[in-house]
Motif scaffolding. Structure first.
Motif, short mmCIF file in Angstrom:
data_model
loop_
_atom_site.label_atom_id
_atom_site.label_comp_id
_atom_site.label_asym_id
_atom_site.label_seq_id
_atom_site.Cartn_x
_atom_site.Cartn_y
_atom_site.Cartn_z
N GLN A 192 0.87 -1.18 0.00
CA GLN A 192 0.00 0.00 0.00
C GLN A 192 0.91 1.23 0.00
N SER A 193 0.58 2.17 -0.86
CA SER A 193 1.53 3.25 -1.15
C SER A 193 1.76 4.19 0.03
N SER A 194 0.74 4.39 0.85
CA SER A 194 0.90 5.35 1.95
C SER A 194 0.53 4.68 3.27
N ARG A 195 1.40 4.75 4.25
CA ARG A 195 1.06 4.19 5.56
C ARG A 195 0.20 5.15 6.39
N TYR A 196 0.51 6.45 6.25
CA TYR A 196 -0.21 7.46 7.02
C TYR A 196 -0.55 8.64 6.11
N LEU A 197 -1.82 9.07 6.17
CA LEU A 197 -2.22 10.25 5.41
C LEU A 197 -3.07 11.13 6.30
N VAL A 198 -2.93 12.44 6.12
CA VAL A 198 -3.80 13.41 6.77
C VAL A 198 -4.38 14.29 5.68
N LYS A 199 -5.71 14.32 5.60
CA LYS A 199 -6.39 15.10 4.56
C LYS A 199 -7.45 15.99 5.21
N ARG A 200 -7.90 16.95 4.44
CA ARG A 200 -8.95 17.86 4.92
C ARG A 200 -10.30 17.46 4.33
N THR A 201 -11.33 17.77 5.05
CA THR A 201 -12.70 17.50 4.60
C THR A 201 -12.90 18.08 3.20
N GLY A 202 -13.47 17.27 2.33
CA GLY A 202 -13.74 17.70 0.96
C GLY A 202 -12.64 17.38 -0.04
N GLU A 203 -11.48 17.00 0.44
CA GLU A 203 -10.39 16.64 -0.48
C GLU A 203 -10.67 15.31 -1.14
N LYS A 204 -10.09 15.13 -2.34
CA LYS A 204 -10.15 13.84 -3.02
C LYS A 204 -8.92 13.05 -2.58
N VAL A 205 -9.16 11.79 -2.23
CA VAL A 205 -8.08 10.97 -1.68
C VAL A 205 -7.93 9.70 -2.51
N PHE A 206 -6.70 9.37 -2.84
CA PHE A 206 -6.40 8.14 -3.56
C PHE A 206 -5.56 7.23 -2.68
N LEU A 207 -6.00 6.00 -2.52
CA LEU A 207 -5.21 4.99 -1.83
C LEU A 207 -4.86 3.92 -2.85
N GLU A 208 -3.55 3.66 -2.97
CA GLU A 208 -3.09 2.74 -4.00
C GLU A 208 -2.63 1.41 -3.39
N CYS A 209 -2.85 0.34 -4.13
CA CYS A 209 -2.45 -0.99 -3.68
C CYS A 209 -1.93 -1.78 -4.86
N VAL A 210 -0.79 -2.43 -4.66
CA VAL A 210 -0.18 -3.24 -5.72
C VAL A 210 0.18 -4.60 -5.15
N GLN A 211 -0.13 -5.66 -5.90
CA GLN A 211 0.25 -7.02 -5.49
C GLN A 211 1.09 -7.64 -6.59
N ASP A 212 2.01 -8.53 -6.17
CA ASP A 212 2.98 -9.06 -7.12
C ASP A 212 2.83 -10.55 -7.38
N MET A 213 1.68 -11.14 -7.03
CA MET A 213 1.52 -12.59 -7.20
C MET A 213 0.48 -12.97 -8.24
N ASP A 214 0.14 -12.06 -9.10
CA ASP A 214 -0.77 -12.38 -10.20
C ASP A 214 -2.14 -12.86 -9.70
N HIS A 215 -2.57 -12.36 -8.56
CA HIS A 215 -3.88 -12.73 -8.02
C HIS A 215 -5.00 -12.06 -8.80
N GLU A 216 -6.07 -12.82 -9.03
CA GLU A 216 -7.20 -12.27 -9.74
C GLU A 216 -8.00 -11.30 -8.87
N ASN A 217 -8.14 -11.65 -7.60
CA ASN A 217 -9.03 -10.89 -6.73
C ASN A 217 -8.27 -9.86 -5.91
N MET A 218 -8.87 -8.70 -5.75
CA MET A 218 -8.32 -7.68 -4.86
C MET A 218 -9.47 -7.04 -4.09
#
Lengths: 113, 116
Positions: free
Chosen positions: B6-32
């Motif tokens: 997961q790209s970010s361990r800790y995030l602090v955002k303000r109300t109304g902001e758009k937030v992106f949380l990213e996740c990458v897996q390296d085992m060719d899994h179909e499901n996330m």
């Protein structure tokens, strides 16, 4: 859908004492059962799983669990706990050939010296 | 070993902001999967994806959306963050159930989001 109930939200024990963390599930079909552990500020890691066969399942760090179909339970046990076992433990269930895993609310195990 | 990052361990955002949380897996899994973890509530499923560009709502999808453009990457989007979305977010992956998988999940280390 399947569901999981963990009967204790917190379990405090002294070091070297035995511990049992209780888990009951409900499902109308066959299931797979899991226990995950989460150490502080970390993700979840698999402790053990029941797929089929022997109802007594052994996992990492000396933990074991017993599947009881008649009582729909999958309780986790350890005969002697260590300080390092302090963590949150989650019971989970998934249905055969299904991608949908459901978790209990978690049990926080605190081991005191 | 399966690795889910997961790209970010800790995030602090303000109300109304758009937030992106990213996740990458390296085992060719179909499901996330994206889960939200709150004290006393355990893990609650927000969304999951069983293939590229496919997504399914979980138990609490309101206020969230997801994107899966590549097999290894699954993004969680908060279009307009609110204080009640302050939580720990966990990404997980697994093999497809149709391939005989037990559904065992492999988790990232989590992203703790605080919305002020």
């Amino acid at each position: 859908a399947q569901s999981v109930t963990q009967l204790d939200s917190q379990v405090p024990v002294f070091e070297e004492a035995p511990v049992e963390l209780r888990c009951n599930y409900s499902s109308s079909v066959s299931v797979y059962l899991f226990w995950y552990v989460q150490y502080p500020n970390q993700g979840l890691q698999l402790l053990l799983k029941y797929l089929s066969g022997s109802t007594l399942v052994k996992g990492i760090n000396g933990f074991e669990a017993e599947f009881n179909k008649s009582q729909t339970s999958f309780h986790l046990r350890k005969p002697s706990v260590h300080i390092s076992d302090t963590a949150e433990y989650f019971c989970a269930v998934s249905r055969y050939n299904n991608n949908d895993m459901r978790f209990g609310a978690g049990t926080r195990l605190t081991v005191k010296p | 070993d399966v690795k889910v990052t997961q790209s970010s361990r800790y995030l602090v955002k303000r109300t109304g902001e758009k937030v992106f949380l990213e996740c990458v897996q390296d085992m060719d899994h179909e499901n996330m999967f994206w889960y939200r973890q709150d004290p006393g509530l355990g893990l609650r499923l927000i969304y999951f994806s069983y293939d590229v560009k496919m997504k399914e709502k979980g138990d609490i999808p309101e206020g969230y959306s997801v994107s899966r453009e590549k097999k290894e990457r699954f993004s969680l989007i908060l279009e307009s963050a609110s204080t009640n979305q302050t939580s720990m977010y966990l990404c997980a992956s697994s093999l497809s159930g149709s391939s005989g998988s037990t559904g065992e999940l492999f988790f990232g280390e989590g992203s703790r989001l605080t919305v002020l």
